[in-house]
Design an enzyme around this catalytic site. Structure first.
Site, mmCIF file in Angstrom:
data_model
loop_
_atom_site.group_PDB
_atom_site.id
_atom_site.type_symbol
_atom_site.label_atom_id
_atom_site.label_comp_id
_atom_site.label_asym_id
_atom_site.label_seq_id
_atom_site.Cartn_x
_atom_site.Cartn_y
_atom_site.Cartn_z
ATOM 1 C CG PHE A 89 -6.811 -4.857 0.284
ATOM 2 C CD1 PHE A 89 -7.742 -3.940 0.736
ATOM 3 C CD2 PHE A 89 -5.529 -4.803 0.802
ATOM 4 C CE1 PHE A 89 -7.406 -2.984 1.688
ATOM 5 C CE2 PHE A 89 -5.182 -3.851 1.749
ATOM 6 C CZ PHE A 89 -6.117 -2.945 2.193
ATOM 7 C CG ASN B 81 -3.877 -5.851 6.092
ATOM 8 O OD1 ASN B 81 -4.653 -5.397 6.937
ATOM 9 N ND2 ASN B 81 -3.664 -5.265 4.926
ATOM 10 N N PRO B 82 -5.998 -8.473 8.275
ATOM 11 C CG PRO B 82 -6.976 -8.612 10.405
ATOM 12 C CD PRO B 82 -5.679 -8.270 9.701
HETATM 13 N N1 GLN Z 1 -5.912 -0.656 5.602
HETATM 14 C C1 GLN Z 1 -7.177 -0.683 4.927
HETATM 15 C C2 GLN Z 1 -7.472 0.717 4.439
HETATM 16 O O1 GLN Z 1 -6.619 1.545 4.423
HETATM 17 C C3 GLN Z 1 -8.234 -1.243 5.833
HETATM 18 C C4 GLN Z 1 -8.468 -2.711 5.738
HETATM 19 C C5 GLN Z 1 -7.224 -3.524 5.821
HETATM 20 O O2 GLN Z 1 -6.131 -3.173 5.514
HETATM 21 N N2 GLN Z 1 -7.309 -4.673 6.248
HETATM 22 O O3 GLN Z 1 -8.521 1.019 3.980
#
Ligand code: GLN
Length: 298
Positions: free
Chosen positions: A96, A201-202
């Protein structure tokens, strides 16, 4: 060879036509990355209307990178780097890409950690659940000298980046960081003592709310996005329950969530006797983005 300014404008326009949200910044960043410059060097050279280095191979490389960005591959995957607070994290396929709003979540966790009473070893123990590339937890370790940070991440691929990023830190910081390959919903057995702060931040996006940005939809790992259950909160709820087991009495949980999820998460925490001072905090644009709760009771 066109001047730097001409090239910057041309690439900016092509990125804008492809729907890239910040075309001027990304054009400068791709040029800087390709030529080994800082972004400010690109802007200065463009303002002076300097000419490029003559190497055609560099220009081919730049073209290839612009084509990838036009196909909406995230800028951070192309440069391999994501700035986050004081760190420059390595990222790529399978992990991520950290977001600016998570910097505020980190700030709140840092404030609570700094105010916490250290454990008997003199350290404030912080656990980052769903750590991904390590953005939150490694930042806390880097910014707080007496923080000891455990980072729990379930994905093999993300763990590679987590460990690379931990290894980039100075030895004095690295020695206070502990990456753990494991599921945040059941990680108690990895720990001997309690934490003073749990930050996370799951994944929290509902399965039917597929993100609009191609960069997110196609390139962020789905397990980092979708929180499962009807409302995307199955994983966050399980993590709140696990955090109650991980925290010392008096310790704090800080959890990022989507802007419409504050009430549901407060309600979940309130159903347990283990949580008090349950509240929601906002991001810089005033949207509800974090659950903060204190571990109370026995
Ligand atoms: N914040 C993420 C997004 O902008 C969503 C998932 C996360 O951060 N845990 O897509």
């Amino acid at each position: 060879m066109p001047s730097v300014g001409t090239r910057l404008r041309d690439i900016t326009r092509r990125l804008a036509d492809a729907g890239v949200p910040s075309p001027a910044h990304d054009a400068a960043a791709l040029m800087a990355h390709t030529f080994g410059w800082e972004i400010s060097d690109v802007r200065t050279a463009a303002a002076r209307d300097d000419h490029w280095p003559e190497d055609p191979l560099d220009h081919d490389l730049l073209e290839a990178r612009v084509a990838r960005r036009c196909a909406r591959e995230p800028l951070q995957h192309i440069t391999g780097k994501a700035p986050f607070r004081t760190l420059e994290l390595q990222v790529g396929a399978g992990v991520f890409v950290p977001r600016p709003e998570t910097e505020i979540v980190t700030e709140v966790a840092l404030e609570l950690a700094r105010a916490a009473k250290p454990a008997r070893d003199g350290m404030v123990h912080v656990t980052d659940l769903c750590a991904g590339s390590g953005a939150i937890g490694l930042s806390i370790a880097a910014e707080m000298d007496n923080a000891h940070v455990a980072l729990v991440e379930a994905s093999d691929e993300a763990n590679v980046y987590l460990r690379l990023n931990a290894r980039m830190l100075p030895a004095s910081v690295r020695s206070r960081v502990r990456p753990i390959l494991g599921d945040a919903r059941g990680c108690l057995h990895h720990f001997e003592g309690c934490a003073q702060v749990v930050v996370t931040n799951p994944p929290y996006i509902p399965s039917n709310a597929v993100p609009r940005d191609v960069e997110v939809r196609e390139y962020d790992p789905p397990e980092a996005l979708y929180g499962l259950g009807d409302d995307g909160l199955a994983v966050p709820r399980a993590i709140i329950d696990e955090a109650a087991r991980l925290l010392d009495v008096g310790g704090w949980l800080v959890m990022e969530h989507g802007e419409l999820q504050g009430e549901a998460l407060r309600a979940h925490a309130a159903r347990s006797e283990f949580w008090g001072d349950i509240h929601t905090r906002q991001d810089l644009t005033g949207r509800d983005r974090m659950l903060v709760a204190r571990r109370v009771g026995v």
